[in-house]
Enzyme design. Structure first.
Site, PDB file in Angstrom:
ATOM      1  N   ASN A  55     -12.096  -1.708  -0.795  1.00  0.00           N
ATOM      2  CA  ASN A  55     -11.650  -1.865   0.125  1.00  0.00           C
ATOM      3  C   ASN A  55     -12.085  -1.669   1.545  1.00  0.00           C
ATOM      4  O   ASN A  55     -12.500  -0.463   1.750  1.00  0.00           O
ATOM      5  CB  ASN A  55     -10.061  -1.517   0.470  1.00  0.00           C
ATOM      6  CG  ASN A  55      -9.330  -1.634   1.628  1.00  0.00           C
ATOM      7  OD1 ASN A  55      -8.974  -2.971   1.806  1.00  0.00           O
ATOM      8  ND2 ASN A  55      -9.385  -0.846   2.468  1.00  0.00           N
ATOM      9  N   GLU A  56     -12.517  -2.683   2.349  1.00  0.00           N
ATOM     10  CA  GLU A  56     -13.038  -2.173   3.597  1.00  0.00           C
ATOM     11  C   GLU A  56     -14.198  -1.479   3.409  1.00  0.00           C
ATOM     12  O   GLU A  56     -14.452  -0.194   3.904  1.00  0.00           O
ATOM     13  CB  GLU A  56     -12.120  -1.845   4.753  1.00  0.00           C
ATOM     14  CG  GLU A  56     -11.113  -2.922   5.107  1.00  0.00           C
ATOM     15  CD  GLU A  56     -10.131  -2.617   6.204  1.00  0.00           C
ATOM     16  OE1 GLU A  56     -10.209  -1.623   6.530  1.00  0.00           O
ATOM     17  OE2 GLU A  56      -9.557  -3.783   6.561  1.00  0.00           O
TER      18      GLU A  56
ATOM     19  N   GLU B   1       0.869  -1.054   0.044  1.00  0.00           N
ATOM     20  CA  GLU B   1       0.140   0.102   0.037  1.00  0.00           C
ATOM     21  C   GLU B   1       0.949   1.497   0.096  1.00  0.00           C
ATOM     22  O   GLU B   1       1.886   1.375   0.627  1.00  0.00           O
ATOM     23  CB  GLU B   1      -0.736  -0.001   1.301  1.00  0.00           C
ATOM     24  CG  GLU B   1      -1.734   0.968   1.323  1.00  0.00           C
ATOM     25  CD  GLU B   1      -3.110   0.837   2.357  1.00  0.00           C
ATOM     26  OE1 GLU B   1      -2.816   0.166   3.303  1.00  0.00           O
ATOM     27  OE2 GLU B   1      -3.672   1.773   2.192  1.00  0.00           O
TER      28      GLU B   1
ATOM     29  N   GLU C  31      -5.792  -9.177   3.863  1.00  0.00           N
ATOM     30  CA  GLU C  31      -5.069  -8.856   4.852  1.00  0.00           C
ATOM     31  C   GLU C  31      -5.154  -9.463   5.830  1.00  0.00           C
ATOM     32  O   GLU C  31      -5.898  -9.724   6.565  1.00  0.00           O
ATOM     33  CB  GLU C  31      -5.761  -7.034   5.065  1.00  0.00           C
ATOM     34  CG  GLU C  31      -5.486  -6.061   4.013  1.00  0.00           C
ATOM     35  CD  GLU C  31      -5.965  -4.917   4.339  1.00  0.00           C
ATOM     36  OE1 GLU C  31      -6.044  -4.571   5.424  1.00  0.00           O
ATOM     37  OE2 GLU C  31      -6.302  -4.109   3.315  1.00  0.00           O
TER      38      GLU C  31
ATOM     39  N   TYR D 147      -6.691  -9.107  11.411  1.00  0.00           N
ATOM     40  CA  TYR D 147      -5.442  -8.808  11.892  1.00  0.00           C
ATOM     41  C   TYR D 147      -5.264  -9.433  13.341  1.00  0.00           C
ATOM     42  O   TYR D 147      -6.181  -9.663  13.919  1.00  0.00           O
ATOM     43  CB  TYR D 147      -5.087  -7.435  11.828  1.00  0.00           C
ATOM     44  CG  TYR D 147      -4.794  -6.646  10.571  1.00  0.00           C
ATOM     45  CD1 TYR D 147      -3.514  -6.799  10.123  1.00  0.00           C
ATOM     46  CD2 TYR D 147      -5.618  -5.911  10.165  1.00  0.00           C
ATOM     47  CE1 TYR D 147      -3.287  -6.224   8.834  1.00  0.00           C
ATOM     48  CE2 TYR D 147      -5.478  -5.331   8.765  1.00  0.00           C
ATOM     49  CZ  TYR D 147      -4.332  -5.223   8.151  1.00  0.00           C
ATOM     50  OH  TYR D 147      -3.987  -4.790   7.103  1.00  0.00           O
TER      51      TYR D 147
ATOM     52  N   GLN E 174       2.361  -6.134   5.528  1.00  0.00           N
ATOM     53  CA  GLN E 174       2.308  -5.808   4.229  1.00  0.00           C
ATOM     54  C   GLN E 174       3.617  -6.040   3.864  1.00  0.00           C
ATOM     55  O   GLN E 174       4.568  -6.363   4.847  1.00  0.00           O
ATOM     56  CB  GLN E 174       2.112  -4.213   4.086  1.00  0.00           C
ATOM     57  CG  GLN E 174       0.685  -3.647   4.311  1.00  0.00           C
ATOM     58  CD  GLN E 174       0.389  -2.375   4.064  1.00  0.00           C
ATOM     59  OE1 GLN E 174       1.034  -1.679   3.487  1.00  0.00           O
ATOM     60  NE2 GLN E 174      -0.697  -1.830   4.241  1.00  0.00           N
TER      61      GLN E 174
HETATM   62  O1  AHR Z   1      -3.002  -2.566   6.337  1.00  0.00           O
HETATM   63  C1  AHR Z   1      -3.074  -1.440   6.946  1.00  0.00           C
HETATM   64  C2  AHR Z   1      -4.790  -0.772   6.672  1.00  0.00           C
HETATM   65  O2  AHR Z   1      -5.585  -1.723   7.319  1.00  0.00           O
HETATM   66  C3  AHR Z   1      -5.405  -1.146   5.336  1.00  0.00           C
HETATM   67  O3  AHR Z   1      -5.098   0.214   4.743  1.00  0.00           O
HETATM   68  C4  AHR Z   1      -6.804  -1.224   5.630  1.00  0.00           C
HETATM   69  O4  AHR Z   1      -7.457  -1.874   4.429  1.00  0.00           O
HETATM   70  C5  AHR Z   1      -6.870  -1.868   6.708  1.00  0.00           C
HETATM   71  O5  AHR Z   1      -7.702  -1.378   7.691  1.00  0.00           O
END
Ligand code: AHR
Length: 581
Positions: free
Chosen positions: A250-251, A103, A385, A330, A434
């Site tokens: 995205n999201e 990103e 992600e 995450y 990432q």
């Molecule tokens: O990876 C960091 C951020 O986490 C991304 O931009 C977003 O999609 C997520 O919330």
């Protein structure tokens, strides 16, 4: 090998016995007895708290302490026996589960990949050579770009054309810094060519339009001489680009526009219909796969989102389609991320690993919803992600999401990859967050310096699993316990590669105890088994620019006895071996 038993709230003595399969009968009875008695005294002392005088309660507290003291360290834990029957195979482990995410965030792209053609850092057309060489070695299948939250504010036109004419904007999502747009379409595609990877483009649904996204795809993929394809030729690329994956938003439930499922679905249908790939080579075979926004956590909000998208998919007509549903997860334990990426101990190690294993339940839950509407599993679940998200390193820009990468992250990566592999029939894509300098990165750079992280080495060791065929492994992992946390002692997967060679991955989660492993093989006549193992002195050991080799894979081999493999895994280690027959 000793096994430390901790009394957990709600742990019954029968459950205790189940947890200690290798204990001798006498030891079990003694442990059970102490456990039972101490729990009774603990309960009695709790019951009496506040109801009677401290003098009456005191003997119960003392007896509870004495009995509890006798319950722990009991006996040696047994070796772990794995059974692998190579005649029984499962789904293909899609190489795309080893995808990356880059990103425009912090130094992920600028400095991490792009240094510009005039940089003193060795580069090819502005892309750093050291990073390219490192990424080629892990065979990155695809790279998701340009975001993340950034994608929903990205306007592709600002990132094409001569370098000195690029529009300079801001990156409000990530630190409000200048976005020079120096790394745009041509640079991203050049980077992919250099590392040998496919494009996973995330198009702007939040602040863009279907027309803008459609024109971007025409610019990139049209072979006929349209005005846009001629512009691409003028910008240095006559032949159409190949785009493997198209992320539609995205999201979108949060940073991508805070949309309701219904609102998002109306956008999804329009983008799916009009954002076309014109590359002649991608019409029948190698079609671009469209990925819809999916869930971002646990709870009803996310199951409702998956239900809505998959229900719409079930009723879709010829005019729109999707091939994948994204999932973001995450390992963070709590928001905002507060666990540190360095300077932690076994408590944080075990808490983070416990948290990371929860993705298995999440995948099962959303797969079950998908099965309801798509029993043939046409739509892939793409965990685009994932990874550990910790507190920003002190002194860093908090908007840059800078963290170190430790042995804990290596174990975390292995556990996640194994979970994806076990769900290979549905999970056919994943992108760790990432790739460079951001969150759980493969590579950390600082100007001309570069260091490879423990997570990088896990990805390297797992290369043989790319597109290999899953082979089920059965085992009783036993338990590694710390405080009130109980985790499986080991984890393992197996797969057969295109040449029929058997590969095994075994992770020892226990940070203190080695694990004796015996592998029973059926359907294969093993002659030797060799590979690599990754471990480190401490759970928070890291590689730094000054000391880059603290966490480095080293050779390991198994003994072959009577068709069985035997090997000892070091504490907190990730091991990949192949079997020679
Ligand atoms: O990876 C960091 C951020 O986490 C991304 O931009 C977003 O999609 C997520 O919330």
């Amino acid at each position: 090998m000793t096994f430390t038993l901790a009394l957990e709230p709600g742990l019954t003595c029968r459950a205790l016995k189940r947890r200690l399969p290798g204990m001798q009968a006498r030891a079990v009875s003694f442990a059970e007895y102490c456990c039972l008695v101490s729990r009774r005294f603990v309960l009695a002392s709790r019951f009496l708290k506040g109801k009677t005088s401290p003098a009456i309660r005191r003997p119960f507290v003392i007896l509870a302490l004495i009995c509890t003291a006798f319950s722990p360290p009991v006996v040696a834990a047994d070796k772990v026996e794995l059974s692998v029957d190579v005649t029984k195979t499962g789904a293909k482990i899609d190489r795309n589960i080893f995808g990356q995410f880059a990103e425009h965030l912090g130094h992920g792209v600028y400095e991490g990949i792009w240094v510009g053609p005039d940089s003193r850092i060795p580069n090819t057309r502005g892309i750093r050579n050291d990073v390219v060489a490192a990424l080629r070695a892990i065979k990155v299948p695809n790279v998701r770009w340009p975001g993340g939250c950034f994608a929903d504010e990205y306007h592709w036109r600002k990132g094409v054309g001569p370098a000195d004419k690029r529009v300079v904007t801001l990156n409000p999502n990530w630190g409000g810094v200048i976005e020079p747009n120096a790394f745009g379409t041509r640079e991203f595609m050049d980077f992919l060519d250099q590392i040998g990877s496919d494009a996973y483009l995330s198009v702007n649904v939040g602040s863009g339009t279907p027309q803008e996204a459609a024109e971007w795809l025409e610019y990139m993929t049209a072979a006929q001489p349209t005005t846009l394809s001629k512009e691409r030729t003028a910008n240095g690329h006559p032949s159409p680009y190949k785009i493997g994956y198209l992320g539609i938003g995205n999201e979108s439930w949060d940073c991508g526009g805070n949309m309701t499922p219904d609102y998002y679905l109306s956008q999804l249908k329009v983008y799916s219909r009009f954002v076309r790939n014109f590359n002649p080579a991608q019409q029948d075979k190698q079609q671009m796969l469209k990925i819809a926004v999916g869930p971002g956590g646990d709870g009803p909000r996310w199951t409702e989102w998956t239900e809505a998208v998959m229900k719409a998919y079930q009723q879709h007509t010829w005019s729109w389609d999707i091939n994948g549903l994204s999932m973001h997860n995450y390992t963070v334990v709590q928001w905002p991320p507060s666990y540190t990426s360095v300077g932690f101990g076994e408590t944080e190690y075990s808490q983070i690993l416990k948290s990371t294993l929860e993705i298995d339940g999440l995948i099962s839950k959303h797969s079950a919803i998908m099965d309801k509407y798509d029993p043939e599993k046409k739509v892939a679940l793409v965990v685009d992600e994932w990874g550990g998200w910790y507190a920003p390193l002190p002194g860093s820009n908090p908007g840059f999401l800078v963290q170190q990468n430790s042995m804990r992250d290596a174990v975390l990566a292995a556990l996640n990859l194994n979970i994806f592999a076990r769900h290979a029939d549905r999970v056919r894509g994943a992108n760790i967050a990432q790739m460079i300098n951001v969150l759980q990165a493969m590579i950390i750079t600082d100007n001309e310096k570069m260091v490879l992280t423990p997570t990088y080495y896990v990805f390297k060791m797992y290369v043989p699993f790319q597109d290999a065929t899953f082979v089920p492994v059965t085992f009783d992992a036993g338990w590694y316990t710390h405080g009130d946390i109980a985790l499986p002692r080991v984890d393992a997967i197996a797969a057969k590669d295109a040449n029929g060679k058997l590969w095994l991955e075994i992770t020892n989660l226990d940070p203190k105890q080695p694990a004796e492993i015996e592998v029973n093989l059926t359907g294969i006549n093993a002659k030797a088994a060799v590979g690599e193992t990754l471990t480190a002195p401490k759970v928070d050991s890291v590689n730094t620019f000054d000391v880059p080799n603290t966490v480095l894979p080293k050779p390991i081999s198994a003994q072959v006895r009577g068709g069985k493999l035997a090997l000892t895994l070091e504490p907190k280690s990730v091991t990949v071996i192949s079997v020679e027959q």
